[in-house]
Each structure stands twice: as C-alpha cells, then as structure tokens.
Design an enzyme around this catalytic site. Sequence first.
Site, PDB file in Angstrom:
ATOM      1  N   ASP A   1       6.283   1.145   6.372  1.00 15.08           N
ATOM      2  CA  ASP A   1       4.943   0.577   6.269  1.00 15.08           C
ATOM      3  C   ASP A   1       4.131   1.489   5.340  1.00 15.08           C
ATOM      4  O   ASP A   1       3.571   2.458   5.800  1.00 15.08           O
ATOM      5  CB  ASP A   1       4.320   0.506   7.664  1.00 15.08           C
TER       6      ASP A   1
ATOM      7  N   ASP B   1       3.754  -6.599   3.659  1.00 15.03           N
ATOM      8  CA  ASP B   1       3.252  -5.574   4.576  1.00 15.03           C
ATOM      9  C   ASP B   1       3.196  -6.083   6.012  1.00 15.03           C
ATOM     10  O   ASP B   1       2.176  -6.001   6.678  1.00 15.03           O
ATOM     11  CB  ASP B   1       1.862  -5.117   4.107  1.00 15.03           C
TER      12      ASP B   1
ATOM     13  N   HIS C   1       0.832  -1.210   0.000  1.00 17.58           N
ATOM     14  CA  HIS C   1       0.000   0.000   0.000  1.00 17.58           C
ATOM     15  C   HIS C   1       0.862   1.253   0.000  1.00 17.58           C
ATOM     16  O   HIS C   1       1.970   1.269   0.544  1.00 17.58           O
ATOM     17  CB  HIS C   1      -1.007   0.000   1.154  1.00 17.58           C
TER      18      HIS C   1
ATOM     19  N   HIS D   1       3.927   2.534  12.886  1.00 12.23           N
ATOM     20  CA  HIS D   1       2.890   3.410  13.446  1.00 12.23           C
ATOM     21  C   HIS D   1       3.405   4.204  14.646  1.00 12.23           C
ATOM     22  O   HIS D   1       2.623   4.736  15.424  1.00 12.23           O
ATOM     23  CB  HIS D   1       1.626   2.631  13.855  1.00 12.23           C
TER      24      HIS D   1
ATOM     25  N   GLU E   1      -4.982   1.977   2.800  1.00 12.96           N
ATOM     26  CA  GLU E   1      -4.990   0.700   3.512  1.00 12.96           C
ATOM     27  C   GLU E   1      -5.134   0.916   5.012  1.00 12.96           C
ATOM     28  O   GLU E   1      -5.829   0.172   5.700  1.00 12.96           O
ATOM     29  CB  GLU E   1      -3.691  -0.061   3.205  1.00 12.96           C
ATOM     30  N   GLU E   2      -4.459   1.950   5.516  1.00 14.52           N
ATOM     31  CA  GLU E   2      -4.340   2.134   6.959  1.00 14.52           C
ATOM     32  C   GLU E   2      -5.662   2.453   7.660  1.00 14.52           C
ATOM     33  O   GLU E   2      -5.799   2.223   8.852  1.00 14.52           O
ATOM     34  CB  GLU E   2      -3.322   3.242   7.271  1.00 14.52           C
TER      35      GLU E   2
END
Length: 368
Positions: free
Chosen positions: A106, A163, A76, A344, A139-140
Amino acid sequence: MTTINQERLVEHFIELVKIDSESGNEKAVAEVLAEQLGQMGFDVTKLPVPDAISNGFNIYGKLKGSLDGSIIFSSHMDTVTPGNGIEPVIEDGIIRSNGETILGGDDKSGIAAVMEAIRTIQESSEAHKTIEVAFTVYEELGLEGAKHFDMSMIESQQAIVLDSGGPIGTIITTAPGQQSLKITIKGKPAHAGLAPETGINALTVASDAISNMTLSRIDEETTANIGVVRGGQATNIVMPELYIEAEARSLDDNKLAKQVEHMVSTFEAAAEKHGAGIQIESTRSYNAYRISDDNPHVVAIKAAFEAIGIEPMTKPTGGGSDANVFNEKGLLTVNMSTGMAKVHTTEEFIAIADLVAISEFVRSYVTK
C-alpha cells in the site's frame, strides 16, 4: 506477445518497498521513480508540494501512444508507520514483511504493476494508448498529495487509482465522504480533594456527550468514530480541558451531514448542561463519489479484465483514497485492487500472482 516478467516485477517491487517513505519523507522514492520513468521514455515533471507536507514531490509522467484514447494511472508513494527499514520475505508465492514493519504494498504494488506492464509493452513493441501517471505524496495522512496535484498537467478524461485490497478484478465505484471533528472542551480546574464541587470536569462533559451519541456503524452507508482523546494534568486536579478528534463517513452526503450535526449538537448540549466551554472545528476531509456500473469508463475496465480471464466486480468501500480527490476535481476516477492484504499492519502481504494479474490488467487496458 511477451508475458509479464514476474521476476523483474517482484525485483522492482522489493526495490521500492526497501526505500523508506513514510508520509512526508517521499523524496528518495520520488527521485528513483522520476529517473526510472524517464529511462522508460516518459516525459516526467516533478510537481512541487508545500514543504509542510513533504520533502518530496508529486510526479506527473506522460508516454505518448499510437492508439486512440488516454488513461492516467495513479498510486501513492508514501506508507504508514512503521515503514522504515522494511525487509520483505518471500515464501510460497507470498511477499510479506519480516513482521517488524508494514510491507508497503500500500501503495507501491500499484506503482510496480503499472511500470512492469509498460516495460512489457515496450519490449514487445505493442501499440498502446497514451499513458499518463500521477504518483502522489502524503496520501495516508489526508490525501494531501492529490489535493495539491496540478490537474492542468493531465490530458486524460478518466483515471484508475490502484490502491485497494480484495480479489483482483475489484473496482471501487462508490466511496464515502469524510468529515473530521476537532473538539476542545473547557471545564474549570479545582482541587480534587479540597473543593471538587467548584470545578467542572471536562471528561465528565465528554463522557456525558459520548454516552448520548450514536457511534460506530450507523447504517450500511455510514460510520462514526471517536479516535483521539487527550487531557488531564494530575489526579488531584479536576480536569480543566479535554481535546478530542472524531470522524464521520458516509456514502450519502445527506446522511453524513445529519451524523455530523448529531455529533456536534450532542457535544454542545453536554457542554451547556455542565456549564463548560466548547470549541468545535468541523472540516470536510474529502467528498464521496459514486459511479454507475454502465458508465463507459467502468465498462471498458470490465472488458479489459474479461480479456485476460478475470471476472470483474464493482463494489463500494468504507475508505477514502486519492480517487475521492480526483473525482471532486472533475477527473472521472475509480479505485481498484492490487491484491494487497492486511494493509496498515505488520502482517501486510501480497501474492505474487496478484501482482502479476494486475500488471496484466494494465497491459490489457492500454493495448485494446
């Protein structure tokens, strides 16, 4: 046989993470990637998504191969916040952010690895399978790019999503389904000093429900969490309304259904007990998937790792990814680690050696 060009790989990765692309703002990075794939000889299609999701688009690319077989790699393009103005720092073989933002490994590590592997193959004129790519937006925040991906473009029968974290060689063959709950509790306002007993405090209803609810780690396959709570106007008003967002996840669909039913019925019972109104919106975010270790797709992936001296391992995860959506749509998909770590967070990092190793895997897989 040419080896992976580490310097070019790192340069490309850093170029990508420096392009702002928080969820919904993927247009700039999507345009760059579409152009680069085109220069590499891919047939590229920009697949539209609803404006409400992103100013960008999903990317589908196809590079015809001379070997039998076909594979689609997916990563992504979006990042979580804070993901604007990323300044990568390289020290002792590690790439990290400067501590003010996430790094964006990510999932730009997956994109960079696939593209470097293909560049290396092309330089050495190695024969390869047909390679397809699916780079997704948003995506997140709910796997929306994958949910809107035009699957009719895809020829491959199996996919690899790059991922995940963990040691290189980690193959995620089992991932949970997730149910999202949005709860609105409607109490009754009253003056907190003059006549509090005439009101119904929505927070009291919620706390009664939550104190009777099984949350956090339910068992080794199941979790549940209350993540958002909003309500209240002033200290002198009995809280008339409260909004809550919660989730449950499980690797087992029956356990997930049971946990969701428990949460819903506990909220409803507390509302009835206190005479409050309640609205509950329960939606499936994504479904679980489970692929056996002896599945031919998994066996072929393991062989490609072993060919480059990396020991593969299959394992479950507690997180969802585009792999959940693709499996649900009938495309056999595993998720794999790129070596990304502390994602994250502003401490996110990735080792250059891991970036090189996952690029080597991609090359190994498509040239076998």
